[in-house]
Scaffold this active site. Structure first.
Site, short mmCIF file in Angstrom:
data_model
loop_
_atom_site.label_atom_id
_atom_site.label_comp_id
_atom_site.label_asym_id
_atom_site.label_seq_id
_atom_site.Cartn_x
_atom_site.Cartn_y
_atom_site.Cartn_z
N SER A 16 0.82 -1.20 0.00
CA SER A 16 0.00 0.00 0.00
C SER A 16 0.86 1.26 0.00
O SER A 16 1.93 1.29 0.59
CB SER A 16 -0.89 0.01 1.24
OG SER A 16 -1.67 1.19 1.27
N CYS A 17 0.35 2.28 -0.66
CA CYS A 17 1.01 3.59 -0.61
C CYS A 17 0.23 4.55 0.29
O CYS A 17 0.56 5.72 0.40
CB CYS A 17 1.18 4.17 -2.02
SG CYS A 17 -0.37 4.43 -2.87
N ASN A 18 -0.82 4.03 0.94
CA ASN A 18 -1.63 4.86 1.83
C ASN A 18 -1.75 4.16 3.18
O ASN A 18 -2.57 3.25 3.36
CB ASN A 18 -3.01 5.09 1.21
CG ASN A 18 -3.84 6.07 1.99
OD1 ASN A 18 -3.70 6.19 3.20
ND2 ASN A 18 -4.72 6.77 1.30
N PRO A 19 -0.95 4.58 4.17
CA PRO A 19 -0.97 3.90 5.46
C PRO A 19 -2.31 3.98 6.19
O PRO A 19 -2.66 3.06 6.94
CB PRO A 19 0.14 4.59 6.26
CG PRO A 19 0.50 5.80 5.50
CD PRO A 19 0.02 5.66 4.11
#
Length: 59
Positions: A16-19
Protein backbone atom coordinates in the site's frame (compact mmCIF):
# COMPACT_ATOMS: atom_id res chain seq x y z
CA UNK A 1 -11.45 -7.40 2.62
CA UNK A 2 -14.46 -9.63 3.06
CA UNK A 3 -13.47 -11.70 0.00
CA UNK A 4 -9.90 -12.07 1.28
CA UNK A 5 -11.23 -13.32 4.62
CA UNK A 6 -13.57 -15.71 2.78
CA UNK A 7 -10.75 -17.09 0.58
CA UNK A 8 -8.63 -17.87 3.65
CA UNK A 9 -5.35 -17.95 1.71
CA UNK A 10 -2.50 -19.14 3.96
CA UNK A 11 -0.40 -16.02 3.21
CA UNK A 12 -1.39 -12.55 1.99
CA UNK A 13 1.05 -9.81 1.00
CA UNK A 14 -0.53 -6.36 1.15
CA UNK A 15 1.33 -3.50 -0.58
CA UNK A 16 0.00 0.00 0.00
CA UNK A 17 1.01 3.59 -0.61
CA UNK A 18 -1.63 4.86 1.83
CA UNK A 19 -0.97 3.90 5.46
CA UNK A 20 -4.40 5.13 6.63
CA UNK A 21 -6.34 2.81 4.33
CA UNK A 22 -3.90 -0.02 4.99
CA UNK A 23 -4.48 0.33 8.75
CA UNK A 24 -8.25 0.30 8.17
CA UNK A 25 -8.02 -2.80 5.98
CA UNK A 26 -5.68 -4.63 8.38
CA UNK A 27 -8.26 -4.10 11.14
CA UNK A 28 -10.85 -5.78 8.89
CA UNK A 29 -8.49 -8.67 8.12
CA UNK A 30 -7.69 -9.17 11.82
CA UNK A 31 -10.63 -11.58 12.03
CA UNK A 32 -8.64 -14.32 10.28
CA UNK A 33 -5.10 -13.00 9.78
CA UNK A 34 -2.17 -11.88 11.90
CA UNK A 35 0.55 -9.49 10.76
CA UNK A 36 3.89 -11.32 10.60
CA UNK A 37 6.13 -8.80 8.82
CA UNK A 38 6.07 -5.10 7.97
CA UNK A 39 8.55 -3.39 5.66
CA UNK A 40 8.38 0.20 4.41
CA UNK A 41 9.91 0.60 0.95
CA UNK A 42 10.88 3.81 -0.83
CA UNK A 43 10.12 2.73 -4.40
CA UNK A 44 10.04 6.30 -5.71
CA UNK A 45 12.85 8.17 -3.91
CA UNK A 46 12.16 11.51 -5.61
CA UNK A 47 8.67 11.75 -4.06
CA UNK A 48 7.37 12.13 -0.52
CA UNK A 49 5.53 8.78 -0.66
CA UNK A 50 6.66 5.55 0.94
CA UNK A 51 5.05 2.21 0.17
CA UNK A 52 4.37 -0.24 2.95
CA UNK A 53 4.49 -4.03 2.53
CA UNK A 54 2.75 -6.22 5.11
CA UNK A 55 2.79 -10.02 5.26
CA UNK A 56 -0.26 -11.64 6.83
CA UNK A 57 -0.59 -15.27 7.89
CA UNK A 58 -3.81 -17.15 8.48
CA UNK A 59 -4.48 -17.60 12.20
Amino acid sequence: MQKINEMAAPTVVYVSCNPATQARDLALLDEKYRVTKIQPVDMFPHTLHIENVVQLKLK
